[in-house]
Design a protein around this motif. Sequence first.
Motif, PDB file in Angstrom:
ATOM      1  N   GLY A   1      24.643 119.735 104.477  1.00 56.96           N
ATOM      2  CA  GLY A   1      23.458 118.895 104.551  1.00 56.96           C
ATOM      3  C   GLY A   1      22.826 118.926 105.921  1.00 56.96           C
ATOM      4  O   GLY A   1      21.593 118.918 106.062  1.00 56.96           O
ATOM      5  N   ILE A   2      23.661 118.964 106.958  1.00 50.99           N
ATOM      6  CA  ILE A   2      23.134 119.048 108.321  1.00 50.99           C
ATOM      7  C   ILE A   2      22.398 120.370 108.518  1.00 50.99           C
ATOM      8  O   ILE A   2      21.300 120.415 109.090  1.00 50.99           O
ATOM      9  CB  ILE A   2      24.268 118.893 109.344  1.00 50.99           C
ATOM     10  CG1 ILE A   2      24.844 117.472 109.287  1.00 50.99           C
ATOM     11  CG2 ILE A   2      23.777 119.209 110.756  1.00 50.99           C
ATOM     12  CD1 ILE A   2      26.056 117.257 110.167  1.00 50.99           C
ATOM     13  N   ALA A   3      22.978 121.457 108.020  1.00 50.55           N
ATOM     14  CA  ALA A   3      22.341 122.770 108.155  1.00 50.55           C
ATOM     15  C   ALA A   3      20.980 122.790 107.473  1.00 50.55           C
ATOM     16  O   ALA A   3      19.986 123.278 108.034  1.00 50.55           O
ATOM     17  CB  ALA A   3      23.250 123.852 107.576  1.00 50.55           C
ATOM     18  N   ALA A   4      20.908 122.260 106.253  1.00 51.44           N
ATOM     19  CA  ALA A   4      19.635 122.227 105.529  1.00 51.44           C
ATOM     20  C   ALA A   4      18.629 121.330 106.243  1.00 51.44           C
ATOM     21  O   ALA A   4      17.437 121.644 106.325  1.00 51.44           O
ATOM     22  CB  ALA A   4      19.868 121.732 104.102  1.00 51.44           C
ATOM     23  N   GLY A   5      19.109 120.213 106.786  1.00 56.48           N
ATOM     24  CA  GLY A   5      18.220 119.304 107.498  1.00 56.48           C
ATOM     25  C   GLY A   5      17.679 119.898 108.776  1.00 56.48           C
ATOM     26  O   GLY A   5      16.495 119.698 109.111  1.00 56.48           O
TER      27      GLY A   5
ATOM     28  N   ASP B   1      12.699 119.756 118.246  1.00 59.19           N
ATOM     29  CA  ASP B   1      13.746 120.532 118.897  1.00 59.19           C
ATOM     30  C   ASP B   1      15.077 119.797 118.926  1.00 59.19           C
ATOM     31  O   ASP B   1      16.125 120.415 119.084  1.00 59.19           O
ATOM     32  CB  ASP B   1      13.338 120.871 120.336  1.00 59.19           C
ATOM     33  CG  ASP B   1      12.192 121.863 120.384  1.00 59.19           C
ATOM     34  OD1 ASP B   1      12.034 122.638 119.415  1.00 59.19           O
ATOM     35  OD2 ASP B   1      11.451 121.861 121.379  1.00 59.19           O
ATOM     36  N   ARG B   2      15.016 118.480 118.804  1.00 59.56           N
ATOM     37  CA  ARG B   2      16.217 117.666 118.760  1.00 59.56           C
ATOM     38  C   ARG B   2      16.197 116.845 117.485  1.00 59.56           C
ATOM     39  O   ARG B   2      15.178 116.265 117.124  1.00 59.56           O
ATOM     40  CB  ARG B   2      16.310 116.755 119.989  1.00 59.56           C
ATOM     41  CG  ARG B   2      16.860 117.464 121.211  1.00 59.56           C
ATOM     42  CD  ARG B   2      16.439 116.833 122.494  1.00 59.56           C
ATOM     43  NE  ARG B   2      15.016 116.970 122.739  1.00 59.56           N
ATOM     44  CZ  ARG B   2      14.433 118.083 123.177  1.00 59.56           C
ATOM     45  NH1 ARG B   2      15.159 119.160 123.413  1.00 59.56           N
ATOM     46  NH2 ARG B   2      13.127 118.133 123.377  1.00 59.56           N
TER      47      ARG B   2
ATOM     48  N   ILE C   1      24.991 118.524 122.026  1.00 60.52           N
ATOM     49  CA  ILE C   1      25.208 117.502 120.999  1.00 60.52           C
ATOM     50  C   ILE C   1      25.617 116.201 121.686  1.00 60.52           C
ATOM     51  O   ILE C   1      26.509 116.203 122.540  1.00 60.52           O
ATOM     52  CB  ILE C   1      26.311 117.918 120.003  1.00 60.52           C
ATOM     53  CG1 ILE C   1      25.953 119.240 119.311  1.00 60.52           C
ATOM     54  CG2 ILE C   1      26.560 116.826 118.969  1.00 60.52           C
ATOM     55  CD1 ILE C   1      27.073 119.821 118.461  1.00 60.52           C
ATOM     56  N   ALA C   2      24.970 115.111 121.316  1.00 64.24           N
ATOM     57  CA  ALA C   2      25.382 113.776 121.749  1.00 64.24           C
ATOM     58  C   ALA C   2      25.904 113.046 120.522  1.00 64.24           C
ATOM     59  O   ALA C   2      25.180 112.882 119.540  1.00 64.24           O
ATOM     60  CB  ALA C   2      24.215 113.018 122.376  1.00 64.24           C
TER      61      ALA C   2
ATOM     62  N   ILE D   1      21.461 116.470 117.777  1.00 64.82           N
ATOM     63  CA  ILE D   1      21.788 117.897 117.855  1.00 64.82           C
ATOM     64  C   ILE D   1      20.571 118.708 118.283  1.00 64.82           C
ATOM     65  O   ILE D   1      19.445 118.452 117.830  1.00 64.82           O
ATOM     66  CB  ILE D   1      22.272 118.419 116.480  1.00 64.82           C
ATOM     67  CG1 ILE D   1      23.557 117.712 116.052  1.00 64.82           C
ATOM     68  CG2 ILE D   1      22.500 119.927 116.514  1.00 64.82           C
ATOM     69  CD1 ILE D   1      24.059 118.161 114.694  1.00 64.82           C
ATOM     70  N   GLU D   2      20.789 119.687 119.127  1.00 68.41           N
ATOM     71  CA  GLU D   2      19.744 120.658 119.434  1.00 68.41           C
ATOM     72  C   GLU D   2      19.475 121.501 118.187  1.00 68.41           C
ATOM     73  O   GLU D   2      20.404 122.087 117.612  1.00 68.41           O
ATOM     74  CB  GLU D   2      20.187 121.571 120.582  1.00 68.41           C
ATOM     75  CG  GLU D   2      20.345 120.881 121.926  1.00 68.41           C
ATOM     76  CD  GLU D   2      19.000 120.601 122.590  1.00 68.41           C
ATOM     77  OE1 GLU D   2      17.973 121.135 122.101  1.00 68.41           O
ATOM     78  OE2 GLU D   2      18.985 119.845 123.569  1.00 68.41           O
ATOM     79  N   ARG D   3      18.223 121.551 117.765  1.00 69.14           N
ATOM     80  CA  ARG D   3      17.899 122.281 116.532  1.00 69.14           C
ATOM     81  C   ARG D   3      18.223 123.776 116.661  1.00 69.14           C
ATOM     82  O   ARG D   3      18.462 124.460 115.663  1.00 69.14           O
ATOM     83  CB  ARG D   3      16.432 122.078 116.174  1.00 69.14           C
ATOM     84  CG  ARG D   3      16.034 122.689 114.828  1.00 69.14           C
ATOM     85  CD  ARG D   3      14.662 122.241 114.380  1.00 69.14           C
ATOM     86  NE  ARG D   3      14.298 122.867 113.121  1.00 69.14           N
ATOM     87  CZ  ARG D   3      13.510 123.941 113.024  1.00 69.14           C
ATOM     88  NH1 ARG D   3      12.998 124.499 114.124  1.00 69.14           N
ATOM     89  NH2 ARG D   3      13.235 124.461 111.844  1.00 69.14           N
ATOM     90  N   GLY D   4      18.249 124.270 117.899  1.00 67.40           N
ATOM     91  CA  GLY D   4      18.563 125.676 118.117  1.00 67.40           C
ATOM     92  C   GLY D   4      19.961 126.074 117.673  1.00 67.40           C
ATOM     93  O   GLY D   4      20.265 127.269 117.577  1.00 67.40           O
ATOM     94  N   LEU D   5      20.805 125.088 117.355  1.00 65.97           N
ATOM     95  CA  LEU D   5      22.162 125.388 116.880  1.00 65.97           C
ATOM     96  C   LEU D   5      22.206 125.713 115.389  1.00 65.97           C
ATOM     97  O   LEU D   5      23.278 125.997 114.854  1.00 65.97           O
ATOM     98  CB  LEU D   5      23.091 124.204 117.162  1.00 65.97           C
ATOM     99  CG  LEU D   5      23.308 123.821 118.622  1.00 65.97           C
ATOM    100  CD1 LEU D   5      24.281 122.660 118.722  1.00 65.97           C
ATOM    101  CD2 LEU D   5      23.812 125.007 119.434  1.00 65.97           C
TER     102      LEU D   5
END
Length: 201
Positions: free
Chosen positions: A79-83, A90-91, A121-122, A137-141
């Motif tokens: 779910g995090i990956a799809a989101g 960017d964050r 990541i915080a 999370i930084e979206r770049g991850l």
Amino acid sequence: MSRVDAVILCGGAGQRLSGVDKPLQPLAGQLLFERVLLRLAPQVAGLVISANRNAAQYAAYGLAVVDDGRHTGRGPLAGIAAGLEAAGSDRVLIVPGDAPLLPDDLVVRLDEARRRTGAAIACVDDGHGPQPLCCLIERGLRDDLARYLDDGGSTPREWQARHSVVSVRFADWPRWGWSVNTPEEWQDAELRLSDLLTITE
């Protein structure tokens, strides 16, 4: 503070609560999902819902809804990956859809820690340990997360450990506010929310 979007994770199977879609259940007179929205919407620029069922009910709130796609069945990281793919900032703040009471300064405190340390990541620490599904999370991850899932990974803490993480203590916040997983936790949250409503009326 720079733009932050949020992903609300509503894809869980609710196995410890007889398989119900927890965010769409009433808690102290209001749907749990609506409680998450009310606390979160003022803090972010955009919202994405990660859900694998009842998509029409979530979409009725006028928000983008995504499912786990090719990673279906791989747990909350899917779910995090799809989101992350669907978010426009960017964050990206990640929160569980079964959080009865989120702090109204959640984004500010997480983003401040991220900027101060340079971490990718915080993550919330509720005073008893990390809450890996409540993090900025930084979206770049997103590409690294997709590769981790493609390689068979599925554990949030294991994936986060691959990156720089700063823990942000929220020991001042009630632990029951972060999530409800069992009938006992649900009943406790309902009682505590009812008490809060009584105090504020």
